[in-house]
Write a protein that holds these residues in place. Structure first.
Motif, PDB file in Angstrom:
ATOM      1  N   PRO A  58       1.775  -2.024  -2.952  1.00 38.06           N
ATOM      2  CA  PRO A  58       1.168  -3.268  -3.432  1.00 38.06           C
ATOM      3  C   PRO A  58       2.109  -4.057  -4.352  1.00 38.06           C
ATOM      4  CG  PRO A  58      -0.432  -1.494  -3.499  1.00 38.06           C
ATOM      5  CD  PRO A  58       0.901  -0.859  -3.175  1.00 38.06           C
ATOM      6  N   ALA A  59       2.821  -3.358  -5.230  1.00 39.40           N
ATOM      7  CA  ALA A  59       3.756  -4.056  -6.120  1.00 39.40           C
ATOM      8  C   ALA A  59       4.953  -4.597  -5.344  1.00 39.40           C
ATOM      9  CB  ALA A  59       4.223  -3.110  -7.224  1.00 39.40           C
ATOM     10  N   LEU A  60       5.462  -3.824  -4.403  1.00 37.98           N
ATOM     11  CA  LEU A  60       6.620  -4.265  -3.633  1.00 37.98           C
ATOM     12  C   LEU A  60       6.316  -5.442  -2.722  1.00 37.98           C
ATOM     13  CD1 LEU A  60       8.060  -0.772  -2.675  1.00 37.98           C
ATOM     14  CD2 LEU A  60       9.095  -2.433  -4.228  1.00 37.98           C
ATOM     15  N   LEU A  61       5.085  -5.520  -2.247  1.00 37.85           N
ATOM     16  CA  LEU A  61       4.717  -6.591  -1.318  1.00 37.85           C
ATOM     17  C   LEU A  61       4.102  -7.808  -1.989  1.00 37.85           C
ATOM     18  CD1 LEU A  61       3.313  -4.347   1.537  1.00 37.85           C
ATOM     19  CD2 LEU A  61       5.562  -5.439   1.393  1.00 37.85           C
ATOM     20  N   ARG A  62       3.932  -7.732  -3.300  1.00 37.40           N
ATOM     21  CA  ARG A  62       3.366  -8.851  -4.052  1.00 37.40           C
ATOM     22  C   ARG A  62       4.355 -10.020  -3.994  1.00 37.40           C
ATOM     23  NH1 ARG A  62       2.795  -6.391  -8.926  1.00 37.40           N
ATOM     24  NH2 ARG A  62       0.991  -5.342  -8.074  1.00 37.40           N
ATOM     25  N   PRO A  63       3.852 -11.228  -3.729  1.00 36.86           N
ATOM     26  CA  PRO A  63       4.758 -12.386  -3.682  1.00 36.86           C
ATOM     27  C   PRO A  63       5.456 -12.586  -5.027  1.00 36.86           C
ATOM     28  CG  PRO A  63       2.589 -12.957  -2.831  1.00 36.86           C
ATOM     29  CD  PRO A  63       2.478 -11.586  -3.437  1.00 36.86           C
TER      30      PRO A  63
END
Length: 71
Positions: A58-63
């Motif tokens: 989730p953190a890595l894919l957050r814009p």
């Protein structure tokens, strides 16, 4: 962003990419994983699945918020 100072640098990049594409389309990439693990037991080897499970997706894919333009 990477900028090129000459068209010759751009052509060199295309030549490198063409070489890579040709190699992968032919013999491809063949890696002896078991041999690597035997030859280098000091490395903390893990599977892709184990690595992926340890990521905070989730953190890595957050814009990324828009900010000032970078140079």
């Amino acid at each position: 962003m990477t900028t090129r100072s000459s068209s010759l640098e751009c052509h060199a990049d295309f030549d490198d990419r063409a070489s890579l594409d040709a190699a992968l389309a032919g013999a491809g990439l063949d890696v002896d994983i078991a041999g690597l693990r035997r030859a280098h037991p000091e490395v903390g080897w893990h599977s892709f699945t184990d690595w992926a499970a340890g990521q905070d997706w989730p953190a890595l894919l957050r814009p990324v918020p828009a900010g000032p333009a970078r140079r």
